[in-house]
Design a protein around this motif. Structure first.
Motif, PDB file in Angstrom:
ATOM      1  N   PHE A   2     105.524  68.366  28.928  1.00  0.00           N
ATOM      2  CA  PHE A   2     104.555  67.324  28.560  1.00  0.00           C
ATOM      3  C   PHE A   2     105.263  66.036  28.143  1.00  0.00           C
ATOM      4  N   HIS A   3     106.405  66.183  27.451  1.00  0.00           N
ATOM      5  CA  HIS A   3     107.106  64.995  26.954  1.00  0.00           C
ATOM      6  C   HIS A   3     107.715  64.188  28.109  1.00  0.00           C
ATOM      7  N   PHE A   4     108.294  64.883  29.082  1.00  0.00           N
ATOM      8  CA  PHE A   4     109.017  64.162  30.130  1.00  0.00           C
ATOM      9  C   PHE A   4     108.189  63.903  31.383  1.00  0.00           C
ATOM     10  N   TYR A   5     107.172  64.741  31.658  1.00  0.00           N
ATOM     11  CA  TYR A   5     106.470  64.596  32.941  1.00  0.00           C
ATOM     12  C   TYR A   5     104.978  64.298  32.826  1.00  0.00           C
ATOM     13  N   LEU A   6     104.377  64.551  31.657  1.00  0.00           N
ATOM     14  CA  LEU A   6     102.914  64.412  31.597  1.00  0.00           C
ATOM     15  C   LEU A   6     102.485  63.392  30.540  1.00  0.00           C
ATOM     16  N   ARG A   7     102.994  62.202  30.628  1.00  0.00           N
ATOM     17  CA  ARG A   7     102.558  61.147  29.710  1.00  0.00           C
ATOM     18  C   ARG A   7     101.201  60.629  30.182  1.00  0.00           C
ATOM     19  N   SER A   8     100.365  60.212  29.235  1.00  0.00           N
ATOM     20  CA  SER A   8      99.051  59.669  29.602  1.00  0.00           C
ATOM     21  C   SER A   8      99.164  58.152  29.723  1.00  0.00           C
ATOM     22  N   PRO A   9      98.461  57.590  30.707  1.00  0.00           N
ATOM     23  CA  PRO A   9      98.487  56.125  30.800  1.00  0.00           C
ATOM     24  C   PRO A   9      97.709  55.510  29.630  1.00  0.00           C
ATOM     25  N   GLY A  10      98.240  54.498  29.027  1.00  0.00           N
ATOM     26  CA  GLY A  10      97.557  53.812  27.924  1.00  0.00           C
ATOM     27  C   GLY A  10      97.525  52.323  28.215  1.00  0.00           C
ATOM     28  N   PRO A  11      96.830  51.552  27.387  1.00  0.00           N
ATOM     29  CA  PRO A  11      96.712  50.109  27.640  1.00  0.00           C
ATOM     30  C   PRO A  11      98.071  49.399  27.604  1.00  0.00           C
ATOM     31  N   TRP A  12      99.035  49.961  26.832  1.00  0.00           N
ATOM     32  CA  TRP A  12     100.367  49.321  26.747  1.00  0.00           C
ATOM     33  C   TRP A  12     101.457  50.196  27.394  1.00  0.00           C
ATOM     34  N   GLY A  13     101.063  50.924  28.428  1.00  0.00           N
ATOM     35  CA  GLY A  13     102.051  51.765  29.115  1.00  0.00           C
ATOM     36  C   GLY A  13     101.841  53.234  28.781  1.00  0.00           C
ATOM     37  N   PRO A  14     102.722  54.119  29.317  1.00  0.00           N
ATOM     38  CA  PRO A  14     102.553  55.565  29.118  1.00  0.00           C
ATOM     39  C   PRO A  14     102.619  55.951  27.643  1.00  0.00           C
ATOM     40  N   GLU A  15     101.712  56.840  27.246  1.00  0.00           N
ATOM     41  CA  GLU A  15     101.672  57.319  25.856  1.00  0.00           C
ATOM     42  C   GLU A  15     101.857  58.832  25.854  1.00  0.00           C
TER      43      GLU A  15
ATOM     44  N   ALA B 195      97.978  64.120  24.715  1.00  0.00           N
ATOM     45  CA  ALA B 195      97.326  64.595  23.486  1.00  0.00           C
ATOM     46  C   ALA B 195      97.841  65.988  23.081  1.00  0.00           C
ATOM     47  N   LEU B 196      98.274  66.797  24.062  1.00  0.00           N
ATOM     48  CA  LEU B 196      98.707  68.165  23.735  1.00  0.00           C
ATOM     49  C   LEU B 196     100.154  68.227  23.234  1.00  0.00           C
ATOM     50  N   GLU B 197     100.923  67.151  23.455  1.00  0.00           N
ATOM     51  CA  GLU B 197     102.361  67.206  23.136  1.00  0.00           C
ATOM     52  C   GLU B 197     102.643  67.634  21.681  1.00  0.00           C
ATOM     53  N   PRO B 198     101.990  67.014  20.691  1.00  0.00           N
ATOM     54  CA  PRO B 198     102.281  67.458  19.312  1.00  0.00           C
ATOM     55  C   PRO B 198     101.862  68.899  19.040  1.00  0.00           C
ATOM     56  N   TRP B 199     100.852  69.382  19.792  1.00  0.00           N
ATOM     57  CA  TRP B 199     100.390  70.755  19.552  1.00  0.00           C
ATOM     58  C   TRP B 199     101.434  71.789  19.981  1.00  0.00           C
ATOM     59  N   TRP B 200     102.198  71.474  21.056  1.00  0.00           N
ATOM     60  CA  TRP B 200     103.248  72.425  21.487  1.00  0.00           C
ATOM     61  C   TRP B 200     104.325  72.518  20.414  1.00  0.00           C
ATOM     62  N   LEU B 201     104.591  71.400  19.735  1.00  0.00           N
ATOM     63  CA  LEU B 201     105.603  71.413  18.681  1.00  0.00           C
ATOM     64  C   LEU B 201     105.099  72.185  17.456  1.00  0.00           C
ATOM     65  N   ARG B 202     103.799  72.047  17.181  1.00  0.00           N
ATOM     66  CA  ARG B 202     103.234  72.809  16.049  1.00  0.00           C
ATOM     67  C   ARG B 202     103.318  74.296  16.347  1.00  0.00           C
ATOM     68  N   LEU B 203     103.002  74.660  17.591  1.00  0.00           N
ATOM     69  CA  LEU B 203     103.085  76.072  17.999  1.00  0.00           C
ATOM     70  C   LEU B 203     104.537  76.543  17.931  1.00  0.00           C
ATOM     71  N   HIS B 204     105.448  75.675  18.379  1.00  0.00           N
ATOM     72  CA  HIS B 204     106.872  76.000  18.355  1.00  0.00           C
ATOM     73  C   HIS B 204     107.335  76.254  16.913  1.00  0.00           C
ATOM     74  N   GLY B 205     106.868  75.414  15.999  1.00  0.00           N
ATOM     75  CA  GLY B 205     107.221  75.585  14.583  1.00  0.00           C
ATOM     76  C   GLY B 205     106.753  76.941  14.067  1.00  0.00           C
ATOM     77  N   LEU B 206     105.553  77.349  14.503  1.00  0.00           N
ATOM     78  CA  LEU B 206     105.011  78.655  14.092  1.00  0.00           C
ATOM     79  C   LEU B 206     105.931  79.781  14.566  1.00  0.00           C
ATOM     80  N   PHE B 207     106.306  79.731  15.855  1.00  0.00           N
ATOM     81  CA  PHE B 207     107.194  80.766  16.387  1.00  0.00           C
ATOM     82  C   PHE B 207     108.592  80.673  15.767  1.00  0.00           C
ATOM     83  N   ALA B 208     109.007  79.446  15.394  1.00  0.00           N
ATOM     84  CA  ALA B 208     110.321  79.305  14.767  1.00  0.00           C
ATOM     85  C   ALA B 208     110.325  80.010  13.401  1.00  0.00           C
ATOM     86  N   PHE B 209     109.241  79.883  12.640  1.00  0.00           N
ATOM     87  CA  PHE B 209     109.142  80.618  11.371  1.00  0.00           C
ATOM     88  C   PHE B 209     109.207  82.119  11.641  1.00  0.00           C
TER      89      PHE B 209
END
Ligand code: HEM
Ligand code: HEM
Length: 148
Positions: free
Chosen positions: A37-50, A53-67
């Motif tokens: 998601f970080h490298f290939y699935l950016r969303s188009p925004g008014p000021w360029g790729p953003e 929406a799911l990107e932070p959720w994968w990190l939250r899930l990753h944090g859960l598995f890291a614990f």
């Protein structure tokens, strides 16, 4: 060395192996999804790729598995590693696997708390390249032939 009349086996129960697989796959997949998601699935925004929406959720899930992985490493220290070490078998691959997990834990911690003063540019790829390679070391530890 003192020996118990009923020594616990080094071999892990099916349930322990399943727990390792679930936590390991979750850790790897959540990290991998963040990368996609970080490298290939950016969303188009008014000021360029953003960020998607799911990107932070994968990190939250990753944090859960890291614990969960920290809990698992602690569990395995008593259940598997101490006894396996005494048996003198698979010491190299086991130590490499443990060292790899510790390196991922330290770089993961630093990603959370070291701030973004240039270190991120090294820490981030260092962490995820080591993370992507983790299954190779795990599989090697499992498959390596026993020395008689
Ligand atoms: C210094 C650290 C370690 C040593 C010396 C070690 C040693 C061993 C040995 C001797 C075996 C073969 C057991 C047998 O078939 O009798 C084994 C199997 C295994 N190890 Fe390790 N190990 C270490 C760390 C780890 C870690 C950190 C993990 C997981 C994250 C792990 C997961 C496994 C698994 C899943 C098996 C297969 C168990 C089975 O087939 O029943 N080991 N290890
Ligand atoms: C013991 C194993 C691991 C631990 C303790 C761990 C921990 C962490 C932590 C704490 C973060 C920071 C989260 C945040 O910024 O909110 C992180 C980020 C990340 N991890 Fe892991 N991780 C582990 C294994 C893995 C594996 C196997 C992969 C496989 C791909 C991976 C890929 C990533 C990625 C892509 C990030 C985001 C990098 C960034 O923000 O720049 N990690 N990890």
């Amino acid at each position: 060395m003192e020996r118990s009349a009923f020594p616990a086996p080094i071999r892990l129960s099916a349930r322990s192996r399943l727990t390792i697989s679930v936590v390991g796959v979750g850790l790897w997949a959540s990290g991998g999804l963040w990368l996609i998601f970080h490298f290939y699935l950016r969303s188009p925004g008014p000021w360029g790729p953003e960020p998607h929406a799911l990107e932070p959720w994968w990190l939250r899930l990753h944090g859960l598995f890291a614990f969960a992985s920290l809990w698992l490493i602690g569990l395995l220290s008593g259940l598997h590693i101490a006894r396996a070490w005494a048996s003198r078998r698979r010491r190299w691959s086991g130590s490499l696997l443990l060292a790899w997990l510790l390196a991922l834990t330290v770089t993961g911690y630093l990603l959370l708390y070291a701030g973004d003063d240039g270190a991120w540019g090294l820490l981030s790829p260092g962490h995820w390249i080591a993370g992507l390679a983790l299954p190779v070391i795990y599989v090697a530890h499992r498959l390596i032939s026993r020395r008689r």
